[in-house]
Design a protein around this motif. Structure first.
Motif: not given
Length: 353
Positions: A189-199, A206-215, A300-307
Motif C-alpha cells: 500500500f506504499d506505507v509503513e505499518i507497525t502493529y500495537v496489540h492490546e492484550e 491508554g493505547a498510546l502508552s504501547l507505542l514503540p520508543d522509536d516513534l 505503560k498498560n494503564e487504562r485511560l480514555d481520551m476525555p
C-alpha cells in the motif's frame, strides 16, 4: 518545487512589453500586478494577445490589458482546497492574499498535485469488538468491513496518503490476524505499518502508552478506525503546530431539536418559555493531535480514555484545544450508519486507490 512568486510581481505602470518578458522568463505564465502591496490585477500571455488584436501598443502600461478581477484565495485555504478551486475554474495558478487583499504568495496547480511527505505518525484504533454491528462483525473487525468495495480501514489509510502521511501504527485487539493478513507491513500500500496489540482494552488514551520508543517525535494524529471522513488532516495538524497546542481534539457541531415548548422556572414560577428550541453542542469526533511529550508521560498498560487524558493534562496546565471540523464525517457504529456509508462513499472522493 516552491515558486519564486516575487519575480513575477510588477507595477501597473510597467509596459506590456516588460510584462511579457517577465511572463516568458519566469515560466509561470503570469505576472501579478501590485499597487501598494495590494493585488490589483493579473496578466497572462493571452491578455497580451487580446490587447495586440485590439491595437494596443506594447509600450502601453499593463493596466490597459490586465484582468482587474483575478481569481484569488486566502492564505487560510488548504492545498486541497486550492487545488479544487483551480480545477473548478480551470486555471493553472492562483494569487494568495491576506484579509487586506495584500499579495502574500502564488500557488500553482502543479504544486497542489505534488504530495509532500509528512513524517508525523498516524495511530489508528482498530481493536474494538463492533458489537452493535453484529452479526457483520462476528468474524471481522469493524474497521475491516467493506464500504464501497474495500475495507473502511483501507479507505482511511488512503485518505491519509493523499495528504502525505505514510507512517502508520494500528492498534489491534479483536481478530488482529484479519487486519495483519490484509495489510502486512504496508509495502503493498506504499506505507509503513507497525502493529500495537492490546492484550486487554486500554481505552484510546491508554493505547498510546504501547507505542514503540522509536516513534517519530513529530505530533501524532490519532483516529478511530471506524470513521469515514474527508477531513484535511494536514490542516488540523498545521493548526496544532501553529497554536503550540499540546493536545488537540477535533469536534463536530451537534444539534438537538426539542419538539416541545421548554419551560424554565424557579420553584413553581415560570421564568421563560422557549418554543421548540434547538440546542447546539460540540461533540468529540474521535480525531486527535497529540504532542510527543504527552505520549512519553503516560504509564505503560494503564487504562485511560481520551476525555480523561485531556482533563488530566488540563490540570497540569498544558494547552488543550478543540478544532471544529465541517467536512464530511460519519462514525460507522450502527447498522443504519453502515448503510448510509455505502451510499455516501461514491460522492466523497475519498475511496481512492
Amino acid at each position: 518545487m516552491t515558486v519564486n512568486w516575487q519575480k513575477v510581481v510588477i507595477e501597473p505602470s510597467v509596459s506590456i512589453k516588460e510584462a511579457l518578458q517577465v511572463i516568458d522568463k519566469e515560466a509561470l505564465r503570469v505576472a501579478l500586478v501590485v499597487d501598494n502591496n495590494k493585488l490589483v490585477g493579473m496578466i497572462t500571455d493571452g491578455d497580451v494577445r487580446r490587447g495586440i488584436l485590439k491595437g494596443i501598443e506594447l509600450t502601453a502600461p499593463v493596466n490597459m490589458i490586465m484582468n482587474i478581477s483575478p481569481v484569488s484565495a486566502k492564505a487560510s485555504l488548504s492545498s486541497n482546497e486550492l487545488k479544487q478551486l483551480m480545477q473548478s475554474r480551470r486555471i493553472l495558478s492562483l494569487p494568495i492574499v491576506d484579509n487586506n487583499n495584500e499579495l502574500v504568495g502564488l500557488k500553482t496547480l502543479h504544486e497542489t498535485l505534488v504530495i509532500e511527505k509528512r513524517e508525523n505518525p498516524v495511530f489508528i484504533m482498530a481493536g474494538g469488538f463492533g458489537t452493535r454491528l453484529r452479526p457483520l462483525t462476528d468474524n471481522c473487525p469493524k474497521p475491516m468491513l467493506k464500504v464501497g468495495g474495500k475495507p473502511m480501514l483501507e479507505t482511511l489509510i488512503n485518505n491519509f496518503k493523499n495528504h502525505g502521511f505514510y507512517k502508520f501504527y494500528i492498534s489491534t485487539h479483536y481478530l488482529p490476524e484479519v487486519i495483519m493478513d490484509y495489510f502486512g507491513n504496508g509495502d503493498n500500500f506504499d506505507v509503513e505499518i507497525t502493529y500495537v496489540h492490546e492484550e486487554e482494552p486500554l481505552g484510546t488514551g491508554g493505547a498510546l502508552s504501547l507505542l514503540p520508543d522509536d516513534l517519530p517525535k513529530e505530533p501524532l494524529i490519532m483516529i478511530n478506525g471506524d470513521i469515514l471522513t474527508n477531513v484535511d488532516f494536514s490542516k488540523v495538524l498545521d493548526f496544532h503546530v501553529k497554536q503550540a497546542s499540546d493536545a488537540t481534539m477535533c469536534v463536530r457541531d451537534y444539534e438537538i431539536k426539542i419538539p416541545f415548548g421548554v419551560i424554565e422556572g424557579e420553584g413553581h414560577e415560570i421564568t421563560a418559555m422557549v418554543e421548540k428550541p434547538t440546542y447546539r453542542y460540540f461533540v468529540n469526533a474521535g480525531i486527535y493531535i497529540i504532542s510527543n511529550h504527552i505520549i512519553n508521560s503516560l504509564s505503560k498498560n494503564e487504562r485511560l480514555d481520551m476525555p480523561s487524558l485531556f482533563e488530566q493534562k488540563q490540570g497540569e496546565g498544558l494547552k488543550t484545544l478543540k478544532f471544529p471540523i465541517h467536512e464530511y464525517w460519519l462514525d460507522v457504529g450502527r447498522h443504519d450508519d453502515f448503510q448510509k456509508a455505502q451510499l455516501d462513499i461514491h460522492t466523497l472522493g475519498i475511496n481512492n486507490d
